[in-house]
Enzyme design. Structure first.
Site, PDB file in Angstrom:
ATOM      1  N   LYS A  54       0.923  -0.979  -0.100  1.00 34.71           N
ATOM      2  CA  LYS A  54      -0.013   0.142   0.022  1.00 34.71           C
ATOM      3  C   LYS A  54       0.710   1.322   0.028  1.00 34.71           C
ATOM      4  CE  LYS A  54      -4.638   0.975   0.395  1.00 34.71           C
ATOM      5  NZ  LYS A  54      -5.593   0.311   0.201  1.00 34.71           N
TER       6      LYS A  54
ATOM      7  N   ASN B   9     -16.049   6.325  -4.300  1.00 36.82           N
ATOM      8  CA  ASN B   9     -16.064   5.559  -5.060  1.00 36.82           C
ATOM      9  C   ASN B   9     -16.650   4.183  -4.666  1.00 36.82           C
ATOM     10  OD1 ASN B   9     -14.987   2.532  -6.127  1.00 36.82           O
ATOM     11  ND2 ASN B   9     -14.114   3.918  -7.739  1.00 36.82           N
TER      12      ASN B   9
HETATM   13  N1  LIG Z   1     -11.578   2.311  -4.144  1.00 40.78           N
HETATM   14  C1  LIG Z   1     -11.405   1.036  -3.827  1.00 40.78           C
HETATM   15  O1  LIG Z   1     -11.407   0.141  -5.080  1.00 40.78           O
HETATM   16  C2  LIG Z   1     -11.168   0.409  -2.607  1.00 40.78           C
HETATM   17  C3  LIG Z   1     -11.385   1.330  -1.550  1.00 40.78           C
HETATM   18  N2  LIG Z   1     -11.361   0.655  -0.358  1.00 40.78           N
HETATM   19  C4  LIG Z   1     -11.514   1.360   0.945  1.00 40.78           C
HETATM   20  O2  LIG Z   1     -12.749   2.210   0.827  1.00 40.78           O
HETATM   21  C5  LIG Z   1     -12.869   3.239   1.644  1.00 40.78           C
HETATM   22  C6  LIG Z   1     -13.201   4.308   0.654  1.00 40.78           C
HETATM   23  O3  LIG Z   1     -12.239   4.434  -0.551  1.00 40.78           O
HETATM   24  P1  LIG Z   1     -13.033   5.251  -1.738  1.00 40.78           P
HETATM   25  O4  LIG Z   1     -14.260   5.087  -2.116  1.00 40.78           O
HETATM   26  O5  LIG Z   1     -11.875   4.638  -2.914  1.00 40.78           O
HETATM   27  O6  LIG Z   1     -12.412   6.612  -1.301  1.00 40.78           O
HETATM   28  P2  LIG Z   1     -12.976   8.068  -2.087  1.00 40.78           P
HETATM   29  O7  LIG Z   1     -12.152   9.021  -1.832  1.00 40.78           O
HETATM   30  O8  LIG Z   1     -13.777   7.909  -3.315  1.00 40.78           O
HETATM   31  O9  LIG Z   1     -14.325   8.378  -1.035  1.00 40.78           O
HETATM   32  C7  LIG Z   1     -14.161   8.441   0.415  1.00 40.78           C
HETATM   33  C8  LIG Z   1     -15.783   8.976   0.615  1.00 40.78           C
HETATM   34  O10 LIG Z   1     -15.809   9.163   1.992  1.00 40.78           O
HETATM   35  C9  LIG Z   1     -16.114  10.309   2.635  1.00 40.78           C
HETATM   36  N3  LIG Z   1     -15.644  10.329   3.901  1.00 40.78           N
HETATM   37  C10 LIG Z   1     -14.387  10.722   4.353  1.00 40.78           C
HETATM   38  N4  LIG Z   1     -14.441  10.813   5.856  1.00 40.78           N
HETATM   39  C11 LIG Z   1     -15.632  10.678   6.331  1.00 40.78           C
HETATM   40  C12 LIG Z   1     -16.389  10.398   7.360  1.00 40.78           C
HETATM   41  N5  LIG Z   1     -15.710  10.656   8.582  1.00 40.78           N
HETATM   42  N6  LIG Z   1     -17.800  10.384   7.346  1.00 40.78           N
HETATM   43  C13 LIG Z   1     -18.246  10.319   6.186  1.00 40.78           C
HETATM   44  N7  LIG Z   1     -17.725  10.148   5.071  1.00 40.78           N
HETATM   45  C14 LIG Z   1     -16.475  10.363   5.059  1.00 40.78           C
HETATM   46  C15 LIG Z   1     -15.473  11.305   1.681  1.00 40.78           C
HETATM   47  O11 LIG Z   1     -16.007  12.444   1.622  1.00 40.78           O
HETATM   48  P3  LIG Z   1     -15.175  13.596   0.937  1.00 40.78           P
HETATM   49  O12 LIG Z   1     -15.193  13.556  -0.262  1.00 40.78           O
HETATM   50  O13 LIG Z   1     -16.408  14.919   1.474  1.00 40.78           O
HETATM   51  O14 LIG Z   1     -14.031  13.750   1.734  1.00 40.78           O
HETATM   52  C16 LIG Z   1     -15.720  10.574   0.150  1.00 40.78           C
HETATM   53  O15 LIG Z   1     -16.868  10.839  -0.389  1.00 40.78           O
HETATM   54  C17 LIG Z   1     -11.166   3.513   1.995  1.00 40.78           C
HETATM   55  O16 LIG Z   1     -11.235   2.882   3.393  1.00 40.78           O
HETATM   56  C18 LIG Z   1     -10.641   2.709   1.180  1.00 40.78           C
HETATM   57  O17 LIG Z   1      -9.004   1.878   1.615  1.00 40.78           O
HETATM   58  C19 LIG Z   1     -11.229  -0.716  -0.316  1.00 40.78           C
HETATM   59  C20 LIG Z   1     -11.182  -1.377  -1.314  1.00 40.78           C
HETATM   60  C21 LIG Z   1     -11.097  -1.104  -2.776  1.00 40.78           C
HETATM   61  O1  LIG Z   2      -7.088  -2.479  -6.714  1.00 43.35           O
HETATM   62  C1  LIG Z   2      -6.053  -2.783  -6.055  1.00 43.35           C
HETATM   63  O2  LIG Z   2      -5.172  -3.268  -6.410  1.00 43.35           O
HETATM   64  C2  LIG Z   2      -6.111  -2.469  -4.562  1.00 43.35           C
HETATM   65  C3  LIG Z   2      -7.366  -1.971  -3.998  1.00 43.35           C
HETATM   66  C4  LIG Z   2      -7.266  -1.314  -2.653  1.00 43.35           C
HETATM   67  O3  LIG Z   2      -6.290  -0.528  -2.351  1.00 43.35           O
HETATM   68  C5  LIG Z   2      -7.933  -2.283  -1.598  1.00 43.35           C
HETATM   69  O4  LIG Z   2      -8.409  -3.173  -1.693  1.00 43.35           O
HETATM   70  O5  LIG Z   2      -7.816  -1.841  -0.394  1.00 43.35           O
END
Ligand SMILES: NC(=O)C1=CN([C@@H]2O[C@H](COP(=O)(O)OP(=O)(O)OC[C@H]3O[C@@H](n4cnc5c(N)ncnc54)[C@H](OP(=O)(O)O)[C@@H]3O)[C@@H](O)[C@H]2O)C=CC1
Ligand SMILES: O=C(O)CCC(=O)C(=O)O
Length: 421
Positions: free
Chosen positions: A111, A226
């Protein structure tokens, strides 16, 4: 686990280590392998100078942690956030090792993170930061070494810059060095929605397990980035009722269900979910304690702790985010008989489709979206049942079962390769 201090409780690395130790003990893991898998293999810290738009120079701190390469190249996203720390990246790298092993794909765990606020930076500043971050890591990355992907604060444009910088150094186009790229640069169809889609598949399987059906199942999602937005989209399409969305800058509640397509359109236009007419405004931290069938934290770590776990009123907790629940909160939720679908299983759809992307890039042959989705759905539902079976056989909760399954697989390979000779 109960002896953890509050500081340890909210330290992601300590939280990861507590679950690892617990599961390793249950597995009766060899002491030597225990020591090997407890620590990351490599931790890289870099200080990245970036020329800012106003002519000044800023220096950003970045990390890449490679936890294990026992089952294949390191795999895992890069996070841009003001709060990212080495302990957080360590934990996230270890979770990637366990996650890839739970879904049985041939990757290790890694990571990255950079301490910065992407919302306050221009595209030009982000591009220069990303290119120098990549250049500093050049000998540690590669399709056979370590393959980054997006995470919080990064997206497919970030991946395109990484791919281009890496390719410039290699003097040839190397698209398999990152996943989560734009489709026309070798990205996989379906990757953008894959994590949310995977979350929806494990929710379906959990409902079947508990004798429930999507119709009438009420869901609250925290985060509308996302993972959160795509989870809400896929669940709504399957007939679940999304009654609440909790975002950083405010929440929304509608007992009859929020129209997710309309909310997505509103957010695209307004840049925020607030002000949406199809739901009432709600306090985000109160929203996650409202009664619902499924609560899906899909934003960040440590949102369910000893301070609020007893207030949760959900039947199922499905972890779209990495590390949203602390070990002490786990115990409280266990006493309340909440059915937890742990992060290393629930959000593995993203890395699974990243695996498909890496495979397609290396073949130079690309699948249709239905082909990608069908393979993803199969892996997610099979992995769900593998974890449930493990939990029944070993009489442990779902999280510990997922860790045990993963540690068992990684330990086996580590031992078979003799990665200590
Ligand atoms: N993208 C992926 O494919 C993967 C992501 N993840 C995990 O999923 C989680 C989200 O990732 P992802 O969606 O990619 O990130 P993004 O940056 O796309 O989205 C995160 C969202 O969470 C919001 N947010 C942040 N802090 C808070 C809070 N305290 N309360 C409510 N909302 C909050 C943000 O709001 P704002 O924009 O207003 O800050 C934003 O809308 C992370 O833990 C990531 O590690 C896990 C597996 C894969
Ligand atoms: O798609 C990937 O390779 C990793 C996604 C990721 O960072 C996660 O699953 O937390």
């Amino acid at each position: 686990m109960q002896t953890l201090t509050l500081e340890q409780e909210t330290n992601p690395w300590e939280a990861q280590a507590a679950r690892f130790d617990f599961a390793a003990k249950k597995l009766n893991l060899d002491q030597g392998i225990w020591k090997v898998l407890r620590q990351p293999t490599r931790e890289i810290i870099i200080h990245i100078p970036v020329g800012m738009d106003d002519g000044s120079i800023e220096v950003f701190t970045g990390y890449r942690v490679q936890h294990s390469a026992a089952r294949g190249p390191g795999k895992g996203g890069i996070r841009y956030s003001p709060d990212v720390s080495l302990d957080e990246v360590r934990a996230l790298a270890s979770w990637m090792t366990w996650k890839c092993a739970v879904v049985n794909i041939p990757f290790g765990g890694a990571k990255g993170g950079v301490i910065c606020d992407p919302k306050k930076m221009s595209q030009g500043e982000l591009e220069r930061l990303t290119r120098r971050y990549t250049a500093e890591l050049i000998e540690f990355l590669g399709p056979e070494k370590d393959v980054p992907a997006p995470d919080m604060g990064t997206d497919e444009q970030t991946m395109a810059w990484i791919m281009d910088t890496y390719s410039m150094h290699m003097r040839q186009t190397v698209n398999a060095v990152v996943t989560g790229k734009p489709v026309n640069l070798g990205g996989s169809r379906g990757r953008k929605e894959a994590t949310g889609r995977g979350v929806s598949v494990v929710c379906d399987e959990a409902l079947k397990q508990l004798g429930m059906s999507p119709q009438g199942t009420k869901v609250i999602v925290q985060g509308f980035g996302n993972v959160g937005s795509n989870t809400a989209k896929h669940l709504a399409e399957k007939g679940y009722t999304i009654i609440g969305i909790a975002e950083y800058d405010g929440g929304l509640f509608n007992a009859k269900g929020i129209d997710i397509a309309a909310l997505t359109a509103h957010r695209k236009e307004a840049g925020t979910i607030t002000g949406f007419r199809g739901a009432e405004a709600a306090n985000s931290s109160e929203l996650i304690t409202q009664p619902c069938d499924i609560l899906i934290p899909a934003a960040m770590e440590n949102v369910i702790t000893s301070r609020n776990a007893d207030k949760l009123r959900c039947r199922i907790l499905c972890e779209g985010a990495n590390g949203p629940t602390t070990p002490i909160a786990d115990e409280i939720l266990g006493d309340k008989r909440v059915f937890i679908i742990p992060d290393i299983l629930a959000n593995a759809g993203g890395v699974t489709t990243s695996y498909f992307e890496w495979v397609q890039d290396r073949m130079g042959y690309f699948w249709t979206e239905p082909e990608v989705n069908q393979r993803l759905d199969h892996i997610m539902s099979t992995s769900f049942h593998d974890v449930i079976a493990y939990s029944k056989t070993h009489n442990v909760n779902n999280r510990i079962a997922a860790y045990m399954l993963a540690i068992d697989r990684v330990a086996y390979t580590t031992k078979q390769r003799g990665m200590y000779a």
